[in-house]
Design a protein around this motif. Structure first.
Motif, PDB file in Angstrom:
ATOM      1  N   ARG A  91       0.845  -1.197   0.000  1.00  0.00           N
ATOM      2  CA  ARG A  91       0.000   0.000   0.000  1.00  0.00           C
ATOM      3  C   ARG A  91       0.880   1.246   0.000  1.00  0.00           C
ATOM      4  O   ARG A  91       1.472   1.592   1.007  1.00  0.00           O
ATOM      5  CB  ARG A  91      -0.914   0.022   1.230  1.00  0.00           C
ATOM      6  CG  ARG A  91      -2.005  -1.034   1.226  1.00  0.00           C
ATOM      7  CD  ARG A  91      -3.093  -0.711   0.213  1.00  0.00           C
ATOM      8  NE  ARG A  91      -4.137  -1.728   0.195  1.00  0.00           N
ATOM      9  CZ  ARG A  91      -5.232  -1.695   0.943  1.00  0.00           C
ATOM     10  NH1 ARG A  91      -5.419  -0.713   1.804  1.00  0.00           N
ATOM     11  NH2 ARG A  91      -6.134  -2.653   0.846  1.00  0.00           N
ATOM     12  N   GLY A  92       0.994   1.903  -1.142  1.00  0.00           N
ATOM     13  CA  GLY A  92       1.769   3.124  -1.227  1.00  0.00           C
ATOM     14  C   GLY A  92       3.224   2.883  -1.566  1.00  0.00           C
ATOM     15  O   GLY A  92       3.651   1.760  -1.875  1.00  0.00           O
ATOM     16  N   THR A  93       3.999   3.971  -1.504  1.00  0.00           N
ATOM     17  CA  THR A  93       5.418   3.952  -1.850  1.00  0.00           C
ATOM     18  C   THR A  93       6.236   4.415  -0.661  1.00  0.00           C
ATOM     19  O   THR A  93       5.888   5.401   0.004  1.00  0.00           O
ATOM     20  CB  THR A  93       5.692   4.879  -3.052  1.00  0.00           C
ATOM     21  OG1 THR A  93       4.860   4.479  -4.151  1.00  0.00           O
ATOM     22  CG2 THR A  93       7.156   4.813  -3.466  1.00  0.00           C
ATOM     23  N   ALA A  94       7.326   3.730  -0.394  1.00  0.00           N
ATOM     24  CA  ALA A  94       8.186   4.090   0.734  1.00  0.00           C
ATOM     25  C   ALA A  94       8.846   5.439   0.482  1.00  0.00           C
ATOM     26  O   ALA A  94       9.106   5.820  -0.668  1.00  0.00           O
ATOM     27  CB  ALA A  94       9.246   3.015   0.954  1.00  0.00           C
ATOM     28  N   GLN A  95       9.126   6.149   1.557  1.00  0.00           N
ATOM     29  CA  GLN A  95       9.726   7.469   1.452  1.00  0.00           C
ATOM     30  C   GLN A  95      10.798   7.648   2.525  1.00  0.00           C
ATOM     31  O   GLN A  95      10.731   7.041   3.595  1.00  0.00           O
ATOM     32  CB  GLN A  95       8.660   8.554   1.609  1.00  0.00           C
ATOM     33  CG  GLN A  95       7.837   8.411   2.883  1.00  0.00           C
ATOM     34  CD  GLN A  95       6.650   9.346   2.942  1.00  0.00           C
ATOM     35  OE1 GLN A  95       6.838  10.542   3.110  1.00  0.00           O
ATOM     36  NE2 GLN A  95       5.445   8.814   2.788  1.00  0.00           N
ATOM     37  N   ALA A  96      11.773   8.467   2.238  1.00  0.00           N
ATOM     38  CA  ALA A  96      12.810   8.774   3.216  1.00  0.00           C
ATOM     39  C   ALA A  96      12.291   9.823   4.188  1.00  0.00           C
ATOM     40  O   ALA A  96      11.462  10.669   3.827  1.00  0.00           O
ATOM     41  CB  ALA A  96      14.070   9.279   2.516  1.00  0.00           C
ATOM     42  N   TYR A  97      12.783   9.757   5.422  1.00  0.00           N
ATOM     43  CA  TYR A  97      12.352  10.740   6.413  1.00  0.00           C
ATOM     44  C   TYR A  97      13.149  12.029   6.266  1.00  0.00           C
ATOM     45  O   TYR A  97      14.385  12.017   6.266  1.00  0.00           O
ATOM     46  CB  TYR A  97      12.535  10.206   7.839  1.00  0.00           C
ATOM     47  CG  TYR A  97      12.196  11.256   8.875  1.00  0.00           C
ATOM     48  CD1 TYR A  97      10.872  11.597   9.131  1.00  0.00           C
ATOM     49  CD2 TYR A  97      13.199  11.929   9.569  1.00  0.00           C
ATOM     50  CE1 TYR A  97      10.551  12.577  10.055  1.00  0.00           C
ATOM     51  CE2 TYR A  97      12.884  12.904  10.504  1.00  0.00           C
ATOM     52  CZ  TYR A  97      11.555  13.224  10.736  1.00  0.00           C
ATOM     53  OH  TYR A  97      11.233  14.205  11.648  1.00  0.00           O
ATOM     54  N   SER A  98      12.431  13.130   6.137  1.00  0.00           N
ATOM     55  CA  SER A  98      13.069  14.433   6.033  1.00  0.00           C
ATOM     56  C   SER A  98      12.172  15.456   6.695  1.00  0.00           C
ATOM     57  O   SER A  98      10.973  15.520   6.408  1.00  0.00           O
ATOM     58  CB  SER A  98      13.304  14.813   4.561  1.00  0.00           C
ATOM     59  OG  SER A  98      13.829  16.116   4.458  1.00  0.00           O
ATOM     60  N   HIS A  99      12.729  16.237   7.585  1.00  0.00           N
ATOM     61  CA  HIS A  99      11.921  17.247   8.278  1.00  0.00           C
ATOM     62  C   HIS A  99      12.802  18.370   8.800  1.00  0.00           C
ATOM     63  O   HIS A  99      13.823  18.133   9.428  1.00  0.00           O
ATOM     64  CB  HIS A  99      11.165  16.609   9.452  1.00  0.00           C
ATOM     65  CG  HIS A  99      10.485  17.622  10.330  1.00  0.00           C
ATOM     66  ND1 HIS A  99       9.463  18.419   9.881  1.00  0.00           N
ATOM     67  CD2 HIS A  99      10.702  17.981  11.623  1.00  0.00           C
ATOM     68  CE1 HIS A  99       9.055  19.222  10.857  1.00  0.00           C
ATOM     69  NE2 HIS A  99       9.804  18.974  11.922  1.00  0.00           N
TER      70      HIS A  99
END
Length: 441
Positions: free
Chosen positions: A341-349
């Motif tokens: 379900r969905g696409t993985a993403q890198a954490y950025s904030h």
């Protein structure tokens, strides 16, 4: 075909957001199980207001079954992780043990009080990481003020009304600021036995200023407010020894007191080091997608994880609620992506700023990098907290209104005793009841 099972360990900022994101993204595709010692999410930033009698304890707690209706809650304290067998072992609230098998695991166990090798600290100091500790401190402050009014000697009266807080970070600064107002109000209401001894608050830190992690202007604002309230700010100073009746500082000052609040920082939950995977200063090493290298089925976030900071290459994200909540959401999205379900993403904030409530109408804040102080900062700070809380907003706002127009209720409930909240507690969200001493410090 049986559904996949995702087990989330811990319901702090990271675990709560991970479970909520998973329940929304996966729905019936997988079972989401949340393992936590309590049935509530604790909004930690408002805990000093519980200790100061502004907010009732339930205002800063959000029911997990109520907020996460599609998540199965299992009450228990995680005691170990079997990576090969894909199982989490736990101890239940009534002493029984159990285990949860998983297809995906999210470790979000958070942090506990940071300990230092100072003689007497574990025996005579109390931390400030959980609701039991806040309830204990509120009772303790009230008790010391009442015992002071009834004391026979001036030495005892002074010691009872002296309060030492170690650590001038967010928590320590807010505890000292809120506590000074709380005890001063009690002193003003004590007519019978009133001895004219004003409460004395001392904030100690080895750094050269309060809130050293913030911009100098915000730090100066907080320091100025504290000093205006009579708080003695002792920077470049540390505790050398603690006893039942005093605190010895490294500058030689021996302070007679019955109150020592330990707010020097936090350390990752001990469970992290027991997992047996690579760690960075007690935090589980993960990649930018919050996956543990070599174990694609295991994710970690919040204070339990050493998350690469893509905005500052070579560094890890700090252990803050702001990062924990956003990492929890990212972990939830990435776990769902691993299940189709969905696409993985890198954490950025990038940090959106910080807010420190100093009690009354005073605060220090820098939303989006704009430094604020005074009533405007107070309004921004409380508005931020209301927006960030996942529930209880109306009740919290109502308590703030009542606190502005009515005197606070300063009574001892006696529900949490000193032995129930030791500083070395590996689970500060739970009061240690079995075998606890009834003797009060």
């Amino acid at each position: 075909m049986s559904r996949s099972r995702v087990v989330v360990v811990g319901a702090g900022f990271a675990g709560f957001q991970a479970a909520r994101t998973l329940s929304r993204n996966l729905r019936d595709k997988a079972e989401v199980v949340l393992l936590n010692p309590t049935d509530y999410f604790l909004y930690l930033p408002l805990l000093p207001q519980v200790a100061a009698g502004i907010l009732e304890p339930r205002r800063v707690t959000v029911s997990l079954p109520g907020a996460l209706p599609r998540v199965r809650l299992v009450l228990g304290q995680a005691t170990g992780v079997d990576l090969e067998g894909r199982q989490v072992h736990y101890e239940g609230p009534e002493g029984g043990t159990g285990r949860l098998t998983y297809d995906r695991l999210v470790l979000a166990v958070g942090s506990v009080n940071k300990l230092l090798p100072v003689p007497g600290i574990t025996e005579h100091a109390h931390g400030f990481r959980g609701l039991p500790e806040a309830l204990y401190l509120r009772d303790h402050l009230t008790r010391q003020m009442e015992l002071s009014a009834a004391a026979d000697s001036s030495e005892e009266r002074t010691a009872r009304r002296t309060f030492v807080v170690v650590g001038a970070g967010y928590t320590g600064t807010e505890v000292a600021a809120q506590g000074a107002l709380f005890t001063r109000a009690q002193a003003e209401r004590q007519r019978v036995g009133h001895v004219g001894v004003r409460p004395r608050w001392i904030l100690v830190d080895i750094a050269d200023r309060v809130l050293p992690e913030l911009d100098r202007r915000l730090s100066d604002t907080a320091g100025r407010v504290l000093r205006q309230r009579g708080v003695e700010v002792r920077t470049k100073t540390s505790v050398k020894e603690a006893t039942a009746t005093g605190v010895l500082l490294d500058d030689g000052d021996d302070i007679a007191t019955h109150t020592l609040v330990w707010c020097v920082g936090v350390r990752p939950d001990p469970l992290v080091s027991d997992v047996g995977l690579p760690a960075e200063r007690g935090r589980l090493v993960v990649d930018s997608r919050l996956t543990v290298p070599g174990h694609p089925e295991v994710f970690a976030c919040g204070d339990a994880a050493a998350v690469p900071d893509v905005t500052r290459p070579g560094e890890y994200t700090p252990m803050t609620a702001q990062h924990a909540a956003r990492q929890g959401r990212t972990a939830g999205h990435n776990v769902a992506a691993s299940l189709g379900r969905g696409t993985a993403q890198a954490y950025s904030h990038h940090d959106l700023g910080f807010a420190v409530d100093l009690g009354g109408v005073k605060a220090a804040a820098n939303p989006l990098g704009v430094p604020l102080s005074g009533p405007l900062a107070g309004a921004v700070t409380r508005g931020y907290h209301l927006a960030a809380m996942p529930g209880n907003r109306v009740r919290v706002a109502a308590d703030w209104v009542l606190d502005a127009v009515l005197p606070r209720q300063a009574v001892q409930l006696g529900l949490v005793r000193s032995g129930s909240v030791p500083l070395d507690n590996a689970s500060p969200e739970l009061a240690r009841v079995p075998g606890a001493s009834s003797k009060e410090s």
